[in-house]
Design a protein around this motif. Structure first.
Motif, PDB file in Angstrom:
ATOM      1  N   THR A   1       0.417  -1.204  -0.307  1.00  0.00           N
ATOM      2  CA  THR A   1      -0.263  -0.394   0.399  1.00  0.00           C
ATOM      3  C   THR A   1       0.762   1.655   0.401  1.00  0.00           C
ATOM      4  O   THR A   1       0.841   2.059  -0.568  1.00  0.00           O
TER       5      THR A   1
ATOM      6  N   LEU B   1       0.972   4.169  -2.611  1.00  0.00           N
ATOM      7  CA  LEU B   1       0.618   5.175  -3.105  1.00  0.00           C
ATOM      8  C   LEU B   1       1.996   6.955  -2.671  1.00  0.00           C
ATOM      9  O   LEU B   1       2.019   7.565  -3.319  1.00  0.00           O
TER      10      LEU B   1
ATOM     11  N   TYR C   1      -2.026  15.500  -2.484  1.00  0.00           N
ATOM     12  CA  TYR C   1      -2.556  14.725  -2.207  1.00  0.00           C
ATOM     13  C   TYR C   1      -3.861  15.014  -1.723  1.00  0.00           C
ATOM     14  O   TYR C   1      -4.992  13.979  -1.749  1.00  0.00           O
TER      15      TYR C   1
ATOM     16  N   THR D   1     -10.742   7.868  -5.308  1.00  0.00           N
ATOM     17  CA  THR D   1     -10.074   6.127  -6.066  1.00  0.00           C
ATOM     18  C   THR D   1     -10.795   4.835  -5.583  1.00  0.00           C
ATOM     19  O   THR D   1     -11.602   5.449  -5.144  1.00  0.00           O
TER      20      THR D   1
ATOM     21  N   VAL E   1     -10.147   1.465  -5.070  1.00  0.00           N
ATOM     22  CA  VAL E   1      -9.204   0.345  -4.447  1.00  0.00           C
ATOM     23  C   VAL E   1      -9.170  -1.149  -4.521  1.00  0.00           C
ATOM     24  O   VAL E   1     -10.163  -1.417  -3.958  1.00  0.00           O
TER      25      VAL E   1
ATOM     26  N   MET F   1      -4.503  -2.010   5.145  1.00  0.00           N
ATOM     27  CA  MET F   1      -4.555  -0.893   4.144  1.00  0.00           C
ATOM     28  C   MET F   1      -4.747   0.751   4.812  1.00  0.00           C
ATOM     29  O   MET F   1      -4.276   1.347   4.394  1.00  0.00           O
ATOM     30  N   ASN F   2      -6.130   0.518   5.243  1.00  0.00           N
ATOM     31  CA  ASN F   2      -6.580   1.543   5.926  1.00  0.00           C
ATOM     32  C   ASN F   2      -5.817   2.505   6.414  1.00  0.00           C
ATOM     33  O   ASN F   2      -5.754   3.343   6.457  1.00  0.00           O
TER      34      ASN F   2
ATOM     35  N   TYR G   1      -3.285   3.982   4.502  1.00  0.00           N
ATOM     36  CA  TYR G   1      -3.787   4.617   3.368  1.00  0.00           C
ATOM     37  C   TYR G   1      -4.507   6.011   4.688  1.00  0.00           C
ATOM     38  O   TYR G   1      -4.339   7.264   4.062  1.00  0.00           O
TER      39      TYR G   1
ATOM     40  N   TYR H   1      -2.145   8.830   4.619  1.00  0.00           N
ATOM     41  CA  TYR H   1      -1.731  10.320   3.087  1.00  0.00           C
ATOM     42  C   TYR H   1      -2.847  10.852   2.861  1.00  0.00           C
ATOM     43  O   TYR H   1      -2.435  11.595   2.112  1.00  0.00           O
TER      44      TYR H   1
ATOM     45  N   ARG I   1     -14.391   6.931  -1.618  1.00  0.00           N
ATOM     46  CA  ARG I   1     -12.933   5.986  -2.117  1.00  0.00           C
ATOM     47  C   ARG I   1     -14.463   5.104  -2.284  1.00  0.00           C
ATOM     48  O   ARG I   1     -15.361   4.736  -1.392  1.00  0.00           O
TER      49      ARG I   1
ATOM     50  N   THR J   1     -13.562   0.322  -2.501  1.00  0.00           N
ATOM     51  CA  THR J   1     -13.094  -0.754  -2.266  1.00  0.00           C
ATOM     52  C   THR J   1     -13.399  -1.716  -2.638  1.00  0.00           C
ATOM     53  O   THR J   1     -14.366  -2.101  -2.240  1.00  0.00           O
TER      54      THR J   1
ATOM     55  N   ILE K   1      -4.390   0.791  -6.583  1.00  0.00           N
ATOM     56  CA  ILE K   1      -5.329   2.005  -6.313  1.00  0.00           C
ATOM     57  C   ILE K   1      -4.943   2.719  -7.977  1.00  0.00           C
ATOM     58  O   ILE K   1      -4.744   3.273  -8.199  1.00  0.00           O
TER      59      ILE K   1
END
Length: 156
Positions: free
Chosen positions: A81, A85, A99, A105, A107, A118-119, A122, A125, A133, A135, A149
């Motif tokens: 991840t 990113l 950003y 996005t 994912v 992952m979160n 994420y 960033y 988003r 996912t 992503i």
């Protein structure tokens, strides 16, 4: 009809015509523009790294690969991840963006059981005003990576 009313009507018609002319000039069709950067691996196949149309830039899905694009970078979902990113950040910087300019996005994850890990990365960033988003879990990703992503970005 007296002369004052006639002049008033002409002034209104002239203003409307001027406004219409200005608006027509502003509505010129946006140009499609293919963009790329050498700060990430080159496109692997028949697609563009980024495509702009007007003030919107569409980022193709980014994989966690090394700079040459020939090996997976990282073994864990956290490492992958972060790699993805970081590459998205390189694409953003190549266009003078950050950003905070990411609007949305998508994912793609091989295993949603790794969503929390992952979160967490994420969120490092996208600290405030995170983008929209989606996912989704997928059966398989290119090069058997854990995550990909894609992003939609707004130019300032």
């Amino acid at each position: 009809m007296d002369i004052r009313n006639l002049m008033r009507r002409c002034a209104v018609c002239g203003s409307v015509a001027l406004a219409a002319g200005l608006l027509a000039g502003c509505s010129a069709p946006a140009k499609r523009e293919v963009l790329s950067t050498t700060n990430i691996y080159p496109a692997i196949g028949p697609y563009s790294q980024m495509v702009a149309h007007g003030s919107t830039v569409y980022f193709s899905g980014v994989l966690p690969l090394n700079a040459a694009g020939n090996a997976v970078a990282g073994a864990t979902i956290e490492e992958q991840t972060r790699a993805v990113l970081d590459f998205i950040g390189a694409k953003l910087r190549s266009q003078g963006l950050g950003y905070e300019d990411v609007l949305a996005t998508t994912v793609y994850m091989k295993d949603l059981n790794e969503f929390a890990a992952m979160n967490k990365v994420y969120g490092e960033y996208f600290r405030s005003q995170a983008p929209a988003r989606a996912t989704v879990e997928v059966a398989r990703l290119p090069r058997d990576v854990k995550i990909e992503i894609a992003a939609v970005v707004g130019r300032r």
